[in-house]
Design a protein around this motif. Sequence first.
Motif, mmCIF file in Angstrom:
data_model
loop_
_atom_site.group_PDB
_atom_site.id
_atom_site.type_symbol
_atom_site.label_atom_id
_atom_site.label_comp_id
_atom_site.label_asym_id
_atom_site.label_seq_id
_atom_site.Cartn_x
_atom_site.Cartn_y
_atom_site.Cartn_z
ATOM 1 N N TYR A 200 0.838 -1.202 0.000
ATOM 2 C CA TYR A 200 0.000 0.000 0.000
ATOM 3 C C TYR A 200 0.875 1.255 0.000
ATOM 4 N N ASN A 201 0.469 2.232 -0.806
ATOM 5 C CA ASN A 201 1.125 3.532 -0.834
ATOM 6 C C ASN A 201 0.061 4.605 -1.074
ATOM 7 N N ARG A 202 0.487 5.823 -1.342
ATOM 8 C CA ARG A 202 -0.478 6.905 -1.543
ATOM 9 C C ARG A 202 -1.411 6.622 -2.705
ATOM 10 N N LEU A 203 -0.855 6.124 -3.787
ATOM 11 C CA LEU A 203 -1.669 5.838 -4.968
ATOM 12 C C LEU A 203 -2.696 4.751 -4.676
ATOM 13 N N THR A 204 -2.290 3.763 -3.903
ATOM 14 C CA THR A 204 -3.226 2.697 -3.536
ATOM 15 C C THR A 204 -4.394 3.244 -2.742
ATOM 16 N N TRP A 205 -4.127 4.124 -1.803
ATOM 17 C CA TRP A 205 -5.196 4.707 -0.987
ATOM 18 C C TRP A 205 -6.100 5.602 -1.828
ATOM 19 N N ILE A 206 -5.545 6.273 -2.822
ATOM 20 C CA ILE A 206 -6.379 7.067 -3.727
ATOM 21 C C ILE A 206 -7.345 6.158 -4.486
ATOM 22 N N VAL A 207 -6.836 5.024 -4.959
ATOM 23 C CA VAL A 207 -7.683 4.053 -5.663
ATOM 24 C C VAL A 207 -8.789 3.537 -4.755
ATOM 25 N N VAL A 208 -8.434 3.202 -3.518
ATOM 26 C CA VAL A 208 -9.407 2.669 -2.566
ATOM 27 C C VAL A 208 -10.487 3.707 -2.264
ATOM 28 N N ILE A 209 -10.073 4.951 -2.047
ATOM 29 C CA ILE A 209 -11.047 6.011 -1.741
ATOM 30 C C ILE A 209 -11.972 6.260 -2.931
ATOM 31 N N LEU A 210 -11.413 6.269 -4.140
ATOM 32 C CA LEU A 210 -12.238 6.458 -5.324
ATOM 33 C C LEU A 210 -13.225 5.316 -5.506
ATOM 34 N N GLN A 211 -12.790 4.102 -5.182
ATOM 35 C CA GLN A 211 -13.698 2.963 -5.303
ATOM 36 C C GLN A 211 -14.814 3.047 -4.271
ATOM 37 N N ALA A 212 -14.482 3.462 -3.059
ATOM 38 C CA ALA A 212 -15.514 3.643 -2.034
ATOM 39 C C ALA A 212 -16.492 4.738 -2.430
ATOM 40 N N LEU A 213 -15.966 5.831 -2.969
ATOM 41 C CA LEU A 213 -16.822 6.920 -3.436
ATOM 42 C C LEU A 213 -17.742 6.445 -4.553
ATOM 43 N N GLY A 214 -17.227 5.558 -5.395
ATOM 44 C CA GLY A 214 -18.038 5.052 -6.495
ATOM 45 C C GLY A 214 -19.285 4.334 -6.022
ATOM 46 N N GLY A 215 -19.178 3.564 -4.943
ATOM 47 C CA GLY A 215 -20.355 2.884 -4.421
ATOM 48 C C GLY A 215 -21.431 3.855 -3.985
ATOM 49 N N LEU A 216 -21.022 4.955 -3.372
ATOM 50 C CA LEU A 216 -21.983 5.969 -2.921
ATOM 51 C C LEU A 216 -22.617 6.688 -4.106
ATOM 52 N N VAL A 217 -21.785 7.037 -5.097
ATOM 53 C CA VAL A 217 -22.300 7.782 -6.246
ATOM 54 C C VAL A 217 -23.248 6.920 -7.078
ATOM 55 N N ILE A 218 -22.894 5.653 -7.274
ATOM 56 C CA ILE A 218 -23.764 4.754 -8.042
ATOM 57 C C ILE A 218 -25.121 4.616 -7.373
ATOM 58 N N ALA A 219 -25.118 4.495 -6.045
ATOM 59 C CA ALA A 219 -26.385 4.396 -5.322
ATOM 60 C C ALA A 219 -27.219 5.656 -5.508
ATOM 61 N N ALA A 220 -26.564 6.825 -5.480
ATOM 62 C CA ALA A 220 -27.286 8.080 -5.677
ATOM 63 C C ALA A 220 -27.850 8.174 -7.090
ATOM 64 N N VAL A 221 -27.064 7.734 -8.079
ATOM 65 C CA VAL A 221 -27.536 7.760 -9.468
ATOM 66 C C VAL A 221 -28.755 6.864 -9.637
ATOM 67 N N ILE A 222 -28.694 5.652 -9.082
ATOM 68 C CA ILE A 222 -29.820 4.729 -9.200
ATOM 69 C C ILE A 222 -31.041 5.266 -8.471
ATOM 70 N N LYS A 223 -30.812 5.968 -7.351
ATOM 71 C CA LYS A 223 -31.912 6.516 -6.564
ATOM 72 C C LYS A 223 -32.585 7.668 -7.297
ATOM 73 N N TYR A 224 -31.798 8.606 -7.807
ATOM 74 C CA TYR A 224 -32.368 9.821 -8.392
ATOM 75 C C TYR A 224 -32.554 9.724 -9.903
ATOM 76 N N ALA A 225 -31.881 8.771 -10.553
ATOM 77 C CA ALA A 225 -32.064 8.577 -11.988
ATOM 78 C C ALA A 225 -32.546 7.148 -12.217
ATOM 79 N N ASP A 226 -31.772 6.341 -12.914
ATOM 80 C CA ASP A 226 -32.091 4.930 -13.070
ATOM 81 C C ASP A 226 -30.840 4.191 -13.520
ATOM 82 N N ASN A 227 -30.953 2.864 -13.596
ATOM 83 C CA ASN A 227 -29.799 2.038 -13.906
ATOM 84 C C ASN A 227 -29.327 2.209 -15.352
ATOM 85 N N ILE A 228 -30.264 2.554 -16.264
ATOM 86 C CA ILE A 228 -29.884 2.741 -17.660
ATOM 87 C C ILE A 228 -28.996 3.975 -17.807
#
Length: 285
Positions: A200-228
């Motif tokens: 693990y290094n700085r770049l690894t933690w950036i990847v991990v944080i971006l992946q965690a953020l992606g789960g939140l953003v995808i949920a928001a997109v599905i909630k307020y928009a749709d899966n398509i």
Amino acid sequence: MSANLKYLSLGILVFQTTSLVLTMRYSRTLKEEGPRYLSSTAVVVAELLKIMACILLVYKDSKCSLRALNRILHDEILNKPMETLKLAIPSGIYTLQNNLLYVALSNLDAATYQWPSDSQELDSKELSAGSQFVGLMAVLTACFSSGFAGVYFEKILKETKQSVWIRNIQLGFFGSIFGLMGVYIYDGELVSKNGFFQGYNRLTWIVVILQALGGLVIAAVIKYADNILKGFATSLSIILSTLISYFWLQDFVPTSVFFLGAILVITATFLYGYDPKPTGNPTKA
């Protein structure tokens, strides 16, 4: 307000996905001394960060009251075991998809960052062909699994009154369990030898944080928009990633087939999101 949230979440998803793909690809192909970080552990850490972020958001929505937070988590998760178990299916699929993304980016672009000498050229070509096949299979499997999980998750989100953050906590809980099982099965020996956070290094933690953020953003997109629309946003991020790879990283040469696909994606996105104004009734003579 709902329309603004829809397009804001879509824009953030495009940015997040593009950043994640580029940083993840670079982190998986960067040659460094010592062991490379394990993708299975990165998936688990991302799920744990997502749970922590969602708990903080629920805490904020509870007017920063620990008692209210505890009551909400107890009532919405522990007291509704069947509702919670429904999230085990998409969670397992999303965990598989996240691991496949690492596999794909570790194989499809391996040759891009290797410059073999003449004596190694034949072996490198054979290795590249095998790696590309593995990467392609990983991408195809991730695409099919993502479509099913997205529709399933959208159905759950829009048929219940639970907040999107509670749903993400439930997803993250099962995702962490499935992820730890993957760590034990595939990388247990390496973890016991070099530790959970090896490489693990700085770049690894950036990847991990971006992946965690992606789960939140995808949920928001599905909630307020749709899966398509989520699929369209992901496709647009692929186009953006390719343009960055061509003009900035200079490691990809687009073909006419790619340009045709990009035009089709952009056109489909516009047509799906276009909301024509209703025409008024013609005046009677």
